[in-house]
Scaffold this motif. Structure first.
Motif, short mmCIF file in Angstrom:
data_model
loop_
_atom_site.label_atom_id
_atom_site.label_comp_id
_atom_site.label_asym_id
_atom_site.label_seq_id
_atom_site.Cartn_x
_atom_site.Cartn_y
_atom_site.Cartn_z
N UNK A 146 1.16 -0.91 -0.26
CA UNK A 146 0.58 -0.10 -0.42
C UNK A 146 0.52 0.89 -0.14
N UNK A 147 0.71 2.10 -1.10
CA UNK A 147 0.95 3.56 -0.93
C UNK A 147 0.02 4.18 -1.45
N UNK A 148 0.01 5.50 -1.58
CA UNK A 148 -0.82 6.67 -2.45
C UNK A 148 -0.07 6.36 -3.79
N UNK A 149 -1.00 6.40 -5.00
CA UNK A 149 -1.19 7.03 -6.30
C UNK A 149 -0.16 8.62 -6.15
N UNK A 150 1.48 8.57 -6.93
CA UNK A 150 1.55 9.48 -7.24
C UNK A 150 2.81 10.05 -5.18
N UNK A 151 3.16 9.36 -5.70
CA UNK A 151 4.14 9.46 -4.25
C UNK A 151 5.52 8.20 -4.17
N UNK A 152 6.03 8.62 -4.48
CA UNK A 152 6.67 7.69 -4.68
C UNK A 152 8.34 7.89 -3.35
N UNK A 153 8.67 6.56 -3.58
CA UNK A 153 10.38 6.75 -2.41
C UNK A 153 11.70 7.79 -2.07
N UNK A 154 11.40 7.96 -3.92
CA UNK A 154 12.69 9.10 -4.75
C UNK A 154 11.90 10.06 -4.70
N UNK A 155 10.55 10.74 -4.34
CA UNK A 155 10.44 12.51 -3.88
C UNK A 155 10.12 12.47 -2.84
N UNK A 156 10.85 11.61 -1.72
CA UNK A 156 10.72 11.61 -0.97
C UNK A 156 11.41 11.56 -0.11
N UNK A 157 13.00 11.45 0.13
CA UNK A 157 14.09 11.00 0.70
C UNK A 157 14.43 9.50 0.56
N UNK A 158 15.91 9.68 1.22
CA UNK A 158 16.28 8.45 1.64
C UNK A 158 16.66 7.51 2.25
N UNK A 159 15.67 8.05 3.67
CA UNK A 159 15.22 6.91 4.43
C UNK A 159 14.33 5.98 3.73
N UNK A 160 13.60 6.50 3.08
CA UNK A 160 12.17 5.80 2.46
C UNK A 160 12.44 4.99 1.85
N UNK A 161 13.70 3.71 1.90
CA UNK A 161 14.49 2.91 0.87
C UNK A 161 13.32 3.21 -0.66
N UNK A 162 12.72 1.67 -0.43
CA UNK A 162 11.80 1.46 -1.67
C UNK A 162 9.95 1.25 -1.08
N UNK A 163 9.73 1.14 -2.62
CA UNK A 163 7.60 0.79 -1.58
C UNK A 163 8.39 -1.17 -3.43
N UNK A 164 7.73 -1.84 -3.03
CA UNK A 164 7.51 -3.80 -2.98
C UNK A 164 5.35 -3.57 -3.47
N UNK A 165 5.55 -3.29 -4.78
CA UNK A 165 4.11 -3.46 -5.17
C UNK A 165 3.80 -4.56 -6.12
N UNK A 166 2.61 -5.32 -5.99
CA UNK A 166 2.30 -5.58 -7.12
C UNK A 166 1.29 -6.28 -7.84
N UNK A 167 1.18 -6.58 -8.83
CA UNK A 167 0.00 -6.21 -9.49
C UNK A 167 -1.02 -7.04 -9.37
N UNK A 168 -2.05 -6.62 -8.83
CA UNK A 168 -3.01 -6.87 -8.01
C UNK A 168 -4.55 -7.25 -9.48
N UNK A 169 -4.34 -7.03 -10.36
CA UNK A 169 -5.39 -6.77 -11.30
C UNK A 169 -4.54 -8.26 -12.17
N UNK A 170 -3.68 -8.86 -12.44
CA UNK A 170 -2.96 -9.54 -13.12
C UNK A 170 -4.16 -10.71 -12.48
N UNK A 171 -3.51 -11.11 -10.61
CA UNK A 171 -4.04 -12.08 -9.73
C UNK A 171 -5.50 -12.28 -10.27
N UNK A 172 -5.79 -10.83 -10.28
CA UNK A 172 -7.32 -10.87 -9.93
C UNK A 172 -8.41 -11.30 -11.01
N UNK A 173 -7.57 -11.28 -11.72
CA UNK A 173 -7.58 -11.97 -13.44
C UNK A 173 -7.75 -13.19 -13.92
N UNK A 174 -6.18 -13.71 -13.75
CA UNK A 174 -5.98 -14.70 -14.17
C UNK A 174 -6.47 -15.90 -12.69
N UNK A 175 -6.56 -15.51 -11.42
CA UNK A 175 -7.84 -16.17 -10.59
C UNK A 175 -9.10 -16.56 -11.12
#
Length: 377
Positions: A146-175
């Motif tokens: 979970x993170x807001x659309x339009x908000x990325x770690x690179x915009x915020x600073x080095x303390x927010x190292x990374x955000x990992x997401x998963x394409x739920x559209x694909x999972x919802x569709x294939x199941x």
């Protein structure tokens, strides 16, 4: 399409990923967080040049609940990584209480040590507060899901190292397509949604809706949130089965825990094994066993590999804290990216039942970006 290799191959082989564009509107809270990130940029850069001392470091993982098999596997993955570097890990559980999650994190941050964290924010709106707290304390955090659309770690600073997401559209569709196939592409279904504010819940439901538009013989009779939980899914399914008596020919759930609750409701009315069901994420052991046995109607799930999420997410934050991963110079696509997903069916379920060993996950601890399959859009 999702990959379906065995566990060893999925530890080492990334793939490309497709992702539809998502438009987000950032509000005042986003602007405030961006401003905070800009104001602390010089401090972040300085800390990046002075790696943290592991002896003055606290490893933390913040998750919803150890009673949820998915998060229990996440925690075990984090413990495997912590053991590999010889530092204990604190596992914070909040039972879905956003305020409790933030309070727990702030208490750890107040220790005065360098906090290295891997967090699963309860909802999209929680991510900003968690990131701000870690940033203000000079820690390092990787967030997932979970993170807001339009908000990325690179915009915020080095303390927010990374955000990992998963394409739920694909999972919802294939199941959904797997479910419809088991129904011979005809009949009515009910759908169990997750927390409606969650990005994965929205995406998985979008995938289901796409599959429905492609399969005119299948109709959605009803849909309702069960908040990711088995008990609530049991109750909701009971209600919907009574409401649509004799019409429910399939059940789609946004995760395995809800699907397992729905199976109990089906069993109570003699429909378990007769009504196909899918869970659009998590690949928890009980779901995998049901898919393999083939006697409860469980057709398919999706694995994001919770062990990897727990271990590799913490490893990436640790590498940032110790200077191995230079956050300041990293490409944006290595700081906000999709992780790899796998569709699990009866044909390949045996590959996913095996619990990984520390040796299995060691390559991902060394290179936590190995399953980066493309930047978040």
């Amino acid at each position: 399409m999702m990959s379906t290799p065995n566990r060893r191959s999925r530890l080492t082989r990334p793939r490309s990923s497709r992702r539809r564009s998502r438009l987000g509107v950032a509000g005042l809270a986003l602007l405030g967080l961006l401003a905070a990130g800009c104001s602390s940029a010089s401090q972040d850069s300085t800390s990046q040049n002075k790696p943290a001392n592991p002896q003055n470091m606290v490893l933390v993982q913040s998750i919803r609940s150890l009673s949820n098999p998915y998060h229990a596997e996440w925690a075990k993955g984090g413990e495997m990584f912590a053991a590999s570097v010889g530092i204990p890990v604190q596992t914070l559980t909040n039972e879905g209480d956003s305020q409790q999650q933030l309070n727990q994190i702030k208490q750890v941050l107040a220790s005065g040590k360098t906090v290295v964290m891997n967090a699963d924010p309860n909802t999209t709106s929680d991510t900003q507060a968690i990131v701000r707290a870690v940033q203000d304390a000079g820690g390092f955090v990787v967030t997932q899901w979970n993170k807001p659309d339009g908000l990325t770690p690179a915009q915020v600073g080095n303390s927010w190292v990374a955000h990992i997401g998963f394409d739920g559209n694909t999972g919802g569709y294939q199941t959904a397509k797997a479910l419809f196939g088991a129904m011979h592409n005809t009949g009515g279904i009910i759908a169990l949604q997750g927390i409606l504010d969650d990005v994965p819940a929205k995406e998985r439901f979008n995938g289901l809706q796409k599959a429905l538009t492609e399969t005119p013989g299948v109709q959605m009779l009803d849909q309702q949130t069960a908040h990711w939980t088995r008990n609530e899914a049991f109750q909701v399914t009971q209600t919907l089965l009574a409401k649509h008596a004799g019409q429910v020919k399939g059940v789609w759930a946004a995760n395995d825990d809800m699907a397992l609750g729905a199976i109990e409701a089906l069993r109570a009315v003699g429909l378990a094994g007769k009504t196909p069901i899918v869970g659009a994420s998590d690949a928890v052991p009980e779901a995998l066993q049901d898919i393999q046995a083939g006697d409860t109607g469980y057709v398919a799930t999706v694995s994001t590999d919770a062990y990897w999420q727990g271990g590799a997410g913490l490893a990436l934050a640790y590498q940032a804290a110790t200077g191995k991963f230079n956050v300041a110079t990293a490409a944006p696509g290595d700081r906000s990216f999709y992780g790899k997903e796998f569709l699990v069916t009866k044909e390949n379920v045996a590959d996913f039942i095996k619990t990984p060993t520390p040796a299995d996950l060691a390559p991902d601890f060394a290179n936590p970006l190995a399953r980066n399959v493309g930047p978040l859009q």
